[in-house]
Design a protein around this motif. Structure first.
Motif, PDB file in Angstrom:
ATOM      1  N   VAL A  65       0.690  -1.310   0.303  1.00 53.67           N
ATOM      2  CA  VAL A  65       0.030   0.138  -0.255  1.00 53.67           C
ATOM      3  C   VAL A  65       0.946   0.883   0.273  1.00 53.67           C
ATOM      4  CG1 VAL A  65      -1.567   1.346   1.387  1.00 53.67           C
ATOM      5  CG2 VAL A  65      -1.985  -1.300   1.229  1.00 53.67           C
ATOM      6  N   TYR A  66       0.694   1.989  -0.987  1.00 52.40           N
ATOM      7  CA  TYR A  66       1.230   3.292  -0.987  1.00 52.40           C
ATOM      8  C   TYR A  66       0.605   4.434  -1.159  1.00 52.40           C
ATOM      9  CZ  TYR A  66       5.391   1.659  -3.439  1.00 52.40           C
ATOM     10  OH  TYR A  66       6.334   1.568  -4.416  1.00 52.40           O
ATOM     11  N   ALA A  67       0.604   5.368  -0.338  1.00 53.60           N
ATOM     12  CA  ALA A  67      -0.366   6.588   0.096  1.00 53.60           C
ATOM     13  C   ALA A  67       0.621   7.659   0.128  1.00 53.60           C
ATOM     14  CB  ALA A  67      -0.817   6.208   1.634  1.00 53.60           C
ATOM     15  N   TRP A  68      -0.688   8.854  -1.191  1.00 52.86           N
ATOM     16  CA  TRP A  68      -0.091  10.102  -0.558  1.00 52.86           C
ATOM     17  C   TRP A  68      -0.452  10.985   0.180  1.00 52.86           C
ATOM     18  CZ3 TRP A  68      -0.867   7.467  -5.252  1.00 52.86           C
ATOM     19  CH2 TRP A  68       0.149   7.717  -6.330  1.00 52.86           C
ATOM     20  N   ILE A  90       0.065   0.822   6.423  1.00 50.67           N
ATOM     21  CA  ILE A  90       0.954   1.095   5.095  1.00 50.67           C
ATOM     22  C   ILE A  90       2.098   1.005   4.961  1.00 50.67           C
ATOM     23  CG2 ILE A  90       1.287   3.624   3.884  1.00 50.67           C
ATOM     24  CD1 ILE A  90      -2.342   4.179   4.882  1.00 50.67           C
ATOM     25  N   ASP A  91       2.898   0.753   3.957  1.00 49.96           N
ATOM     26  CA  ASP A  91       3.898   0.563   3.515  1.00 49.96           C
ATOM     27  C   ASP A  91       4.944   1.809   3.023  1.00 49.96           C
ATOM     28  OD1 ASP A  91       3.981  -2.550   3.385  1.00 49.96           O
ATOM     29  OD2 ASP A  91       2.201  -2.002   2.526  1.00 49.96           O
ATOM     30  N   ILE A  92       4.337   2.181   2.590  1.00 48.88           N
ATOM     31  CA  ILE A  92       4.551   3.080   1.998  1.00 48.88           C
ATOM     32  C   ILE A  92       4.305   4.794   2.046  1.00 48.88           C
ATOM     33  CG2 ILE A  92       5.902   4.936   0.136  1.00 48.88           C
ATOM     34  CD1 ILE A  92       7.054   2.005  -0.541  1.00 48.88           C
ATOM     35  N   VAL A  93       4.375   6.198   2.152  1.00 48.01           N
ATOM     36  CA  VAL A  93       3.910   7.161   1.792  1.00 48.01           C
ATOM     37  C   VAL A  93       4.826   8.511   1.662  1.00 48.01           C
ATOM     38  CG1 VAL A  93       3.227   9.225   4.252  1.00 48.01           C
ATOM     39  CG2 VAL A  93       2.622   7.022   4.661  1.00 48.01           C
ATOM     40  N   ILE A  94       3.968   9.200   0.168  1.00 46.29           N
ATOM     41  CA  ILE A  94       5.034  10.071   0.427  1.00 46.29           C
ATOM     42  C   ILE A  94       4.034  11.169   0.304  1.00 46.29           C
ATOM     43  CG2 ILE A  94       4.831  10.516  -2.079  1.00 46.29           C
ATOM     44  CD1 ILE A  94       3.913   7.475  -3.145  1.00 46.29           C
ATOM     45  N   LEU A  95       5.013  11.898   0.660  1.00 47.42           N
ATOM     46  CA  LEU A  95       4.742  13.218   0.755  1.00 47.42           C
ATOM     47  C   LEU A  95       4.587  14.415  -0.318  1.00 47.42           C
ATOM     48  CD1 LEU A  95       6.744  14.296   4.064  1.00 47.42           C
ATOM     49  CD2 LEU A  95       4.173  12.981   4.059  1.00 47.42           C
ATOM     50  N   THR A  96       3.033  15.130  -0.262  1.00 50.83           N
ATOM     51  CA  THR A  96       3.168  16.521  -0.852  1.00 50.83           C
ATOM     52  C   THR A  96       4.101  17.313  -1.184  1.00 50.83           C
ATOM     53  OG1 THR A  96       1.114  17.242  -0.113  1.00 50.83           O
ATOM     54  CG2 THR A  96       0.623  15.186  -1.961  1.00 50.83           C
ATOM     55  N   HIS A  97       4.561  17.750  -0.047  1.00 49.16           N
ATOM     56  CA  HIS A  97       5.277  18.908   0.136  1.00 49.16           C
ATOM     57  C   HIS A  97       5.877  18.000   1.078  1.00 49.16           C
ATOM     58  CE1 HIS A  97       1.294  20.676  -0.395  1.00 49.16           C
ATOM     59  NE2 HIS A  97       2.207  21.759  -1.390  1.00 49.16           N
ATOM     60  N   PRO A  98       7.154  18.441   0.328  1.00 49.73           N
ATOM     61  CA  PRO A  98       8.723  17.702   1.003  1.00 49.73           C
ATOM     62  C   PRO A  98       9.573  18.280   1.498  1.00 49.73           C
ATOM     63  CG  PRO A  98       9.051  17.216  -1.434  1.00 49.73           C
ATOM     64  CD  PRO A  98       7.424  17.986  -1.377  1.00 49.73           C
ATOM     65  N   LYS A  99       8.888  20.071   1.184  1.00 48.43           N
ATOM     66  CA  LYS A  99      10.376  21.077   1.143  1.00 48.43           C
ATOM     67  C   LYS A  99      10.477  21.437   2.508  1.00 48.43           C
ATOM     68  CE  LYS A  99      11.898  25.129  -1.075  1.00 48.43           C
ATOM     69  NZ  LYS A  99      12.193  26.086  -1.899  1.00 48.43           N
ATOM     70  N   GLU A 100      11.702  21.792   3.316  1.00 51.02           N
ATOM     71  CA  GLU A 100      11.273  22.585   4.464  1.00 51.02           C
ATOM     72  C   GLU A 100      10.862  21.419   5.134  1.00 51.02           C
ATOM     73  OE1 GLU A 100      10.284  26.784   3.315  1.00 51.02           O
ATOM     74  OE2 GLU A 100      12.226  26.461   2.405  1.00 51.02           O
ATOM     75  N   SER A 272      -7.602   7.231  -6.357  1.00 56.07           N
ATOM     76  CA  SER A 272      -7.734   8.685  -5.309  1.00 56.07           C
ATOM     77  C   SER A 272      -8.955   8.256  -4.258  1.00 56.07           C
ATOM     78  CB  SER A 272      -7.839  10.082  -5.775  1.00 56.07           C
ATOM     79  OG  SER A 272      -8.459  10.172  -4.814  1.00 56.07           O
ATOM     80  N   THR A 273      -9.197   8.423  -2.932  1.00 54.27           N
ATOM     81  CA  THR A 273     -10.022   8.937  -2.282  1.00 54.27           C
ATOM     82  C   THR A 273     -11.485   9.992  -2.702  1.00 54.27           C
ATOM     83  OG1 THR A 273      -9.319  10.623  -1.294  1.00 54.27           O
ATOM     84  CG2 THR A 273      -8.799   8.053  -0.203  1.00 54.27           C
ATOM     85  N   PRO A 274     -12.282   9.685  -2.394  1.00 58.86           N
ATOM     86  CA  PRO A 274     -13.585  11.498  -2.515  1.00 58.86           C
ATOM     87  C   PRO A 274     -12.650  11.857  -2.189  1.00 58.86           C
ATOM     88  CG  PRO A 274     -14.118   9.198  -1.927  1.00 58.86           C
ATOM     89  CD  PRO A 274     -12.781   8.479  -0.998  1.00 58.86           C
ATOM     90  N   SER A 309       0.991  -6.069  -7.629  1.00 56.52           N
ATOM     91  CA  SER A 309       1.809  -5.714  -6.484  1.00 56.52           C
ATOM     92  C   SER A 309       1.281  -4.999  -5.520  1.00 56.52           C
ATOM     93  CB  SER A 309       2.910  -5.178  -6.983  1.00 56.52           C
ATOM     94  OG  SER A 309       4.077  -6.043  -7.424  1.00 56.52           O
ATOM     95  N   GLY A 310       0.412  -4.073  -5.783  1.00 57.95           N
ATOM     96  CA  GLY A 310      -0.416  -2.914  -4.891  1.00 57.95           C
ATOM     97  C   GLY A 310      -1.302  -2.211  -5.830  1.00 57.95           C
ATOM     98  N   ILE A 311      -1.752  -1.154  -4.290  1.00 56.67           N
ATOM     99  CA  ILE A 311      -2.626   0.136  -4.086  1.00 56.67           C
ATOM    100  C   ILE A 311      -1.377   0.908  -4.167  1.00 56.67           C
ATOM    101  CG2 ILE A 311      -3.374  -0.096  -2.398  1.00 56.67           C
ATOM    102  CD1 ILE A 311      -6.281   0.437  -3.861  1.00 56.67           C
ATOM    103  N   ALA A 312      -2.076   2.654  -4.512  1.00 56.89           N
ATOM    104  CA  ALA A 312      -1.052   3.363  -4.371  1.00 56.89           C
ATOM    105  C   ALA A 312      -2.712   4.325  -4.425  1.00 56.89           C
ATOM    106  CB  ALA A 312      -0.363   4.098  -5.557  1.00 56.89           C
ATOM    107  N   ILE A 313      -2.786   4.787  -3.280  1.00 53.45           N
ATOM    108  CA  ILE A 313      -3.941   5.517  -2.692  1.00 53.45           C
ATOM    109  C   ILE A 313      -3.873   7.049  -2.871  1.00 53.45           C
ATOM    110  CG2 ILE A 313      -6.200   6.185  -1.081  1.00 53.45           C
ATOM    111  CD1 ILE A 313      -5.373   3.613  -0.248  1.00 53.45           C
ATOM    112  N   ASP A 314      -4.569   7.874  -2.927  1.00 51.31           N
ATOM    113  CA  ASP A 314      -4.275   9.575  -3.884  1.00 51.31           C
ATOM    114  C   ASP A 314      -4.832  10.283  -2.502  1.00 51.31           C
ATOM    115  OD1 ASP A 314      -2.885  11.766  -4.563  1.00 51.31           O
ATOM    116  OD2 ASP A 314      -4.227  11.761  -6.559  1.00 51.31           O
ATOM    117  N   ASN A 315      -4.637  11.646  -2.216  1.00 49.54           N
ATOM    118  CA  ASN A 315      -5.086  12.163  -1.073  1.00 49.54           C
ATOM    119  C   ASN A 315      -5.753  11.489   0.294  1.00 49.54           C
ATOM    120  OD1 ASN A 315      -4.893  14.864  -1.620  1.00 49.54           O
ATOM    121  ND2 ASN A 315      -6.074  14.165  -3.578  1.00 49.54           N
TER     122      ASN A 315
END
Length: 343
Positions: A65-68, A90-100, A272-274, A309-315
């Motif tokens: 499970v990837y998740a943004w 959740i296996d991998i969390v992707i942050l939308t604002h990585p700077k600072e 994506s989620t709703p 291999s799995g799912i990626a969930i946006d928002n």
């Protein structure tokens, strides 16, 4: 391994509820009340839980499970804005604002890593191209000839380097590339396009040599990569299903990607989620059904042509705001793809 993890989870929460029930509520006071959590109440049990959780995530047989997660709010005012409240599986969390990253975010990243969760962010070719085009228009309008003559390849190289420099606090990077289909290009345009792709991937390769402890995954349209061998370096290939409106079209979306040279053993399906906007009745839905749930069931079906291999969930943070339990749908997705064994 799944059974072992489930048992540890049940013990973990059963102990939490039991200890919580022993609190003395006869003297009600609203000042400086701190409820101890299970980590404080039973550190040995919590340590065992974390060990089993990490072992579960190392098991390559489970669906990933990837998740943004939208971390744009740097002064959070509710728990839905805290990545530490995400479901543990959740296996991998992707942050939308990585700077600072601010201090509380760095602390929560450590909490996720203690749970065996990897944290990443994305570098997008298409976003960089859009930024370049916008700057060129601006430069042209105010007649800044020197800036307008900078080539896109130069701009691309420097922007990728700048964004990859954010990676110190992260376990990996998602490389996003949709681009254009080279099949419909003239020979001249294709040569130029291939050179631009070389700049993009060579810049990533330079970073990769210095960061062998970090992973790379690809997101976008692998069919638009001219030299498909570039795709072999990626842990997973994330295919976007955001525009798909029917379950029957899931397979067609994958078929578009199945060109010679595209690895077929590592596909992750992105939905994506709703939306939290009540007027948006299409994002995150397939008709009246949730895209996340429908995709989870589809992933469990076996294909002889490629590996799901799995799912990626946006928002993913949108699913926190459920009336019948936080992250209820995400937890259901995980249980659908990785059900506990029946004994």
């Amino acid at each position: 391994m799944k059974s072992k993890f489930k048992i540890a989870t049940l013990l973990f929460f059963a102990t939490s509820f039991t200890l919580g029930a022993c609190s003395d509520w006869t003297d009600i006071e609203g000042i400086d009340i701190k409820q101890p959590n299970i980590q404080e109440q039973n550190p040995e049990l919590y340590t065992k839980y974390l060990e089993n959780l990490c072992e579960y995530k190392k098991n390559q047989e489970h669906k990933l499970v990837y998740a943004w997660f939208d971390n744009s709010e740097k002064v959070p005012y509710n728990r839905g804005q805290h990545m530490s409240d995400l479901p543990d599986s959740i296996d991998i969390v992707i942050l939308t604002h990585p700077k600072e990253l601010v201090p509380f975010e760095r602390e929560e990243i450590k909490i996720l890593k203690d749970k065996g969760t990897k944290v990443a962010y994305a570098v997008s070719y298409d976003d960089i191209k859009a930024k370049y085009d916008e700057e060129q228009i601006t430069a042209s309008q105010i007649q800044m000839k020197e800036n307008s003559e900078n080539t896109f390849d130069d701009f691309l190289r420097e922007e990728v380097k700048k964004q990859l420099a954010y990676s110190e606090a992260f376990d990996g990077v998602i490389i996003k590339f949709n681009g254009k289909n080279p099949k419909y290009m003239t020979d001249e345009d294709r040569v130029s396009y291939e050179a631009t792709q070389e700049v993009f991937f060579n810049t990533i390769s330079e970073w990769e040599k210095e960061n062998k402890n970090k992973f790379l995954s690809f997101q976008g349209k692998p069919q638009n990569i001219i030299k498909k061998e570039q795709l072999n370096r990626f842990l997973h290939i994330i295919i976007e299903f955001y525009q798909v409106t029917n379950v029957n079209k899931f397979s067609l979306t994958i078929q578009d990607c199945l060109e010679p040279g595209v690895p077929t053993d590592r596909f992750i399906m992105a939905v994506s989620t709703p939306s939290l906007d009540s007027s948006d009745t299409t994002t995150g839905y397939l008709g009246k059904e949730l895209a996340t749930i429908e995709m989870a069931y589809w992933i469990t079906s076996i294909s002889s042509e490629y590996n799901k291999s799995g799912i990626a969930i946006d928002n993913v943070q949108n699913d926190y705001y459920q009336t019948n339990g936080t992250y209820r749908n995400v937890k259901e997705v995980i249980n659908i793809m990785n059900p506990a064994p029946i004994k």
